[in-house]
Design an enzyme around this catalytic site. Structure first.
Site, PDB file in Angstrom:
ATOM      1  N   ASP A  87      -8.272  -3.406   6.564  1.00 51.02           N
ATOM      2  CA  ASP A  87      -7.494  -4.452   5.889  1.00 51.02           C
ATOM      3  C   ASP A  87      -7.127  -5.608   6.819  1.00 51.02           C
ATOM      4  O   ASP A  87      -6.584  -6.616   6.361  1.00 51.02           O
ATOM      5  CB  ASP A  87      -6.208  -3.854   5.288  1.00 51.02           C
ATOM      6  CG  ASP A  87      -6.447  -3.227   3.929  1.00 51.02           C
ATOM      7  OD1 ASP A  87      -7.581  -3.321   3.422  1.00 51.02           O
ATOM      8  OD2 ASP A  87      -5.507  -2.646   3.377  1.00 51.02           O
TER       9      ASP A  87
ATOM     10  N   ARG B  79      -1.807 -10.689  -5.140  1.00 48.88           N
ATOM     11  CA  ARG B  79      -1.784  -9.233  -5.254  1.00 48.88           C
ATOM     12  C   ARG B  79      -1.155  -8.576  -4.028  1.00 48.88           C
ATOM     13  O   ARG B  79      -0.663  -7.450  -4.119  1.00 48.88           O
ATOM     14  CB  ARG B  79      -3.204  -8.690  -5.443  1.00 48.88           C
ATOM     15  CG  ARG B  79      -3.828  -8.958  -6.814  1.00 48.88           C
ATOM     16  CD  ARG B  79      -5.185  -8.277  -6.920  1.00 48.88           C
ATOM     17  NE  ARG B  79      -5.040  -6.870  -6.564  1.00 48.88           N
ATOM     18  CZ  ARG B  79      -5.908  -6.215  -5.789  1.00 48.88           C
ATOM     19  NH1 ARG B  79      -6.945  -6.830  -5.274  1.00 48.88           N
ATOM     20  NH2 ARG B  79      -5.723  -4.938  -5.521  1.00 48.88           N
TER      21      ARG B  79
ATOM     22  N   ASN C 177       0.802  -1.215   0.000  1.00 50.75           N
ATOM     23  CA  ASN C 177       0.000   0.000   0.000  1.00 50.75           C
ATOM     24  C   ASN C 177       0.838   1.270   0.000  1.00 50.75           C
ATOM     25  O   ASN C 177       0.311   2.358  -0.226  1.00 50.75           O
ATOM     26  CB  ASN C 177      -0.941   0.004   1.205  1.00 50.75           C
ATOM     27  CG  ASN C 177      -2.090  -0.973   1.038  1.00 50.75           C
ATOM     28  OD1 ASN C 177      -2.380  -1.427  -0.068  1.00 50.75           O
ATOM     29  ND2 ASN C 177      -2.743  -1.315   2.130  1.00 50.75           N
TER      30      ASN C 177
ATOM     31  N   ASP D 252     -14.805  10.596  -6.174  1.00 56.09           N
ATOM     32  CA  ASP D 252     -15.212  11.999  -6.231  1.00 56.09           C
ATOM     33  C   ASP D 252     -14.302  12.897  -5.405  1.00 56.09           C
ATOM     34  O   ASP D 252     -14.056  14.055  -5.783  1.00 56.09           O
ATOM     35  CB  ASP D 252     -16.669  12.162  -5.784  1.00 56.09           C
ATOM     36  CG  ASP D 252     -16.922  11.647  -4.379  1.00 56.09           C
ATOM     37  OD1 ASP D 252     -16.498  10.520  -4.079  1.00 56.09           O
ATOM     38  OD2 ASP D 252     -17.548  12.379  -3.578  1.00 56.09           O
TER      39      ASP D 252
ATOM     40  N   ARG E 263     -16.381   2.497  -3.841  1.00 58.05           N
ATOM     41  CA  ARG E 263     -15.271   3.349  -3.428  1.00 58.05           C
ATOM     42  C   ARG E 263     -15.125   4.453  -4.466  1.00 58.05           C
ATOM     43  O   ARG E 263     -14.248   4.417  -5.308  1.00 58.05           O
ATOM     44  CB  ARG E 263     -13.986   2.533  -3.292  1.00 58.05           C
ATOM     45  CG  ARG E 263     -14.071   1.490  -2.201  1.00 58.05           C
ATOM     46  CD  ARG E 263     -12.730   0.869  -1.897  1.00 58.05           C
ATOM     47  NE  ARG E 263     -12.336  -0.088  -2.920  1.00 58.05           N
ATOM     48  CZ  ARG E 263     -11.172  -0.731  -2.919  1.00 58.05           C
ATOM     49  NH1 ARG E 263     -10.289  -0.504  -1.986  1.00 58.05           N
ATOM     50  NH2 ARG E 263     -10.896  -1.599  -3.861  1.00 58.05           N
ATOM     51  N   PRO E 264     -16.025   5.433  -4.440  1.00 54.70           N
ATOM     52  CA  PRO E 264     -16.024   6.470  -5.463  1.00 54.70           C
ATOM     53  C   PRO E 264     -14.766   7.321  -5.411  1.00 54.70           C
ATOM     54  O   PRO E 264     -14.111   7.418  -4.372  1.00 54.70           O
ATOM     55  CB  PRO E 264     -17.270   7.297  -5.146  1.00 54.70           C
ATOM     56  CG  PRO E 264     -17.504   7.070  -3.688  1.00 54.70           C
ATOM     57  CD  PRO E 264     -17.072   5.657  -3.420  1.00 54.70           C
TER      58      PRO E 264
ATOM     59  N   ARG F 298      -7.181  -0.868  -8.324  1.00 53.02           N
ATOM     60  CA  ARG F 298      -7.718   0.445  -8.007  1.00 53.02           C
ATOM     61  C   ARG F 298      -6.634   1.506  -7.839  1.00 53.02           C
ATOM     62  O   ARG F 298      -6.846   2.678  -8.170  1.00 53.02           O
ATOM     63  CB  ARG F 298      -8.556   0.348  -6.730  1.00 53.02           C
ATOM     64  CG  ARG F 298      -9.168   1.668  -6.328  1.00 53.02           C
ATOM     65  CD  ARG F 298     -10.095   1.550  -5.143  1.00 53.02           C
ATOM     66  NE  ARG F 298     -10.597   2.874  -4.796  1.00 53.02           N
ATOM     67  CZ  ARG F 298     -11.569   3.489  -5.434  1.00 53.02           C
ATOM     68  NH1 ARG F 298     -12.157   2.904  -6.462  1.00 53.02           N
ATOM     69  NH2 ARG F 298     -11.968   4.690  -5.078  1.00 53.02           N
TER      70      ARG F 298
END
Length: 426
Positions: free
Chosen positions: A313, A405, A23, A132, A129-130, A100
C-alpha cells in the site's frame, strides 16, 4: 464529480493529524455482527468506504449511530453498531462490488447466524485477489460452502467447530475472516501462517474486549478458544500507518518538515527505514513521528512484502518519491500483479519509468510538470497528489472517488501545512 487542482512548488511544514486506520476500521465494523450488544468504535475516519460498509450493515439490520469528535489529539468521530437483531444475511452485489472488504461480513455472519450469502467482492482493480483462502478457512471450521451465480453461500446450522487452519501463503483478509469466525466456534482454533499486520492485532484487541479469547495476534500462529457469546465493548481504532507514510513521503518530496501526530513507529518501521535510506530525517517524538528532508533525495530499491516487510500500500507513493530522486530506483511489486497502473499517469507529469514484468525502474528527473491526470486506484491517486505537490505548474487529478475511499480530508490537511490545493467541480 470533483477534481483536485494542485499548484506545485510549496514546501510543506507543520502538523498533520493522522486519522484512524481505514484498513482496521472496516474489519472492526464487521466484528459488530458477532454480538447482540452494541460495539462503539472511536477515532473512526470519515471515508467513502466507511459509509459504504455502514450502509451494508444497516441493510442487514445493524443500527448505526454517530457521535461527534471526542476531545484529545485527534477529533475522530465515534460510531456505535448495534446488531441486536440480524434481519438479512445477504450481502448484495450492489454493496459488495464497491469495496472488497465487504467479504469480511462472511465469517461473522456464519459464526453468529449460521448462514451467509455474500456477493463476490469488488474494490480497486489492482490484480487478482481470490477469496479461496477465506472459504478454505471457514470450511476447516465446519461451514458448508457453495459458490454460484456470483455469490458465496455459506452455512453452519449447528454452529462452527474449532479446527486447524494453515494458510499456504499470508493473507490479511483470510486471517481476519478466520479470526472473527473462530471466536464463536466450539472448541479451539489454531491459525498458522497468519498475517502479522498491526491491523490484525487491533482486531484481536477489540474482539478480546468483547469477550473473545485470542492469543498470538501479530504473530505467525494465533490461537482462539471459542466462546458462547460476545458482549458489547468500546475500542479506539489504531492510527492509519498508510496515511502517515503518505504524508511522510510528502515531507521528503517537498523538502519539508512534518510532524505526523498520532503515528506509531512500530506499525510502519519498514516505511521509515526506506525514508531514511532515501535521505529523510526521521525522529520519534512524544505523540507522533517527525519527518524532514536533509535537502537531497537518493535513489532506493524496494520489494513489497507482507508485514513486517515493505507494504504494497506504500509502493505507489514511493514511486512518486523516486521520480524526483537523484539516480535510479528499482521498485518490485511482489504482492499484486496489476499495481503499476499509476505509471502512465506519472509519466504524463514527466516521470521516467520503465516497467519490466513485476519491476519498475524509475530514473529521477530534474523536475516534473503539471498536467491533467486520472486516478486508477486508491493508492495510485495519492501518488499523483504527491507528484503534483512538486510539479511545476498546475495538475488536475480526476476520479477522486478513489482518493476519497482512503484519505480523510486530504485537501484540508495539505492546505494546513502549506500546499496550494483546491477541490472543485469538474
Amino acid at each position: 464529480m470533483d477534481k483536485l487542482v494542485i499548484e506545485g512548488g510549496n514546501r510543506l511544514e507543520g502538523v498533520v493529524p493522522i486519522s484512524g486506520a481505514k484498513n482496521s476500521a472496516l474489519k472492526l465494523m464487521c466484528a459488530s455482527l458477532l454480538s447482540s450488544e452494541p460495539l462503539t468504535l472511536h477515532n473512526m475516519p470519515r471515508l467513502a468506504d466507511i459509509t459504504t460498509l455502514a450502509d451494508l450493515l444497516n441493510h442487514m439490520g445493524v443500527t448505526v449511530t454517530m457521535a461527534g469528535g471526542r476531545g484529545g489529539r485527534i477529533a475522530g468521530r465515534s460510531l456505535t453498531f448495534d446488531a441486536g437483531q440480524i434481519n438479512d444475511t445477504v450481502a448484495p452485489y450492489d454493496f459488495v462490488r464497491k469495496m472488497r472488504a465487504s467479504i469480511l461480513v462472511l465469517g461473522p455472519l456464519v459464526a453468529r447466524a449460521g448462514e451467509a450469502i455474500v456477493s463476490l467482492p469488488g474494490g480497486c482493480a489492482i490484480g487478482t485477489r481470490p477469496i479461496d483462502l477465506h472459504l478454505k478457512a471457514l470450511t476447516a471450521l465446519g461451514a458448508e460452502i457453495d459458490v454460484a451465480e456470483g455469490y458465496v453461500r455459506a452455512s453452519a446450522p449447528k454452529g462452527l467447530k474449532g479446527g486447524n487452519i494453515r494458510f499456504p501463503f499470508v493473507s490479511v483478509g483470510a486471517t481476519e475472516n478466520a479470526l472473527m469466525a473462530a471466536t464463536l466456534a466450539k472448541g479451539t482454533t489454531v491459525i498458522e501462517n497468519a498475517a502479522r499486520e498491526p491491523e490484525i492485532a487491533d482486531l484481536a484487541a477489540c474482539l478480546n474486549a468483547m469477550g473473545a479469547k485470542i492469543e498470538g495476534a501479530g504473530h505467525e500462529t494465533i490461537t482462539v478458544e471459542g466462546v458462547d457469546r460476545l458482549h458489547g465493548a468500546e475500542h479506539e481504532v489504531m492510527p492509519d500507518r498508510v496515511e502517515a507514510g503518505s504524508y511522510a513521503v510528502a515531507a521528503l518530496m517537498t523538502r519539508g518538515n512534518l510532524f505526523l501526530e498520532g503515528a506509531r513507529a512500530h506499525d510502519m518501521q519498514a516505511t521509515l527505514d526506506k525514508l531514511e535510506e532515501a535521505g529523510g530525517i526521521v525522529s520519534v517524538e512524544d505523540g507522533g513521528i517527525r519527518v524532514k528532508s536533509n535537502g537531497h533525495i537518493h535513489g532506493f530499491n524496494i520489494v513489497t512484502q507482507p508485514f513486517p516487510g515493505f507494504a504494497t500500500d506504500m509502493q505507489a507513493q514511493f514511486m512518486a518519491l523516486a521520480c524526483v530522486a537523484d539516480g535510479a530506483s528499482v521498485i518490485t511489486e511482489a504482492i499484486f500483479e496489476n499495481r503499476f497502473m499509476h505509471v502512465p499517469e506519472l509519466c504524463r507529469l514527466g516521470a521516467d519509468i520503465t516497467v519490466t514484468g513485476s519491476s519498475a525502474t524509475v530514473r529521477g528527473v530534474e523536475a516534473l510538470k503539471g498536467a491533467p491526470v486520472m486516478a486508477t486506484d486508491l493508492r495510485a491517486s495519492m501518488s499523483l497528489a504527491l507528484a503534483a505537490l512538486v510539479a511545476n505548474g498546475k495538475t488536475e487529478i480526476r476520479r477522486l472517488y478513489h482518493l476519497d475511499r482512503g484519505y480523510e480530508r486530504l485537501e484540508e490537511k495539505l492546505k494546513a501545512v502549506g500546499a496550494n490545493v483546491e477541490r472543485m467541480p469538474d
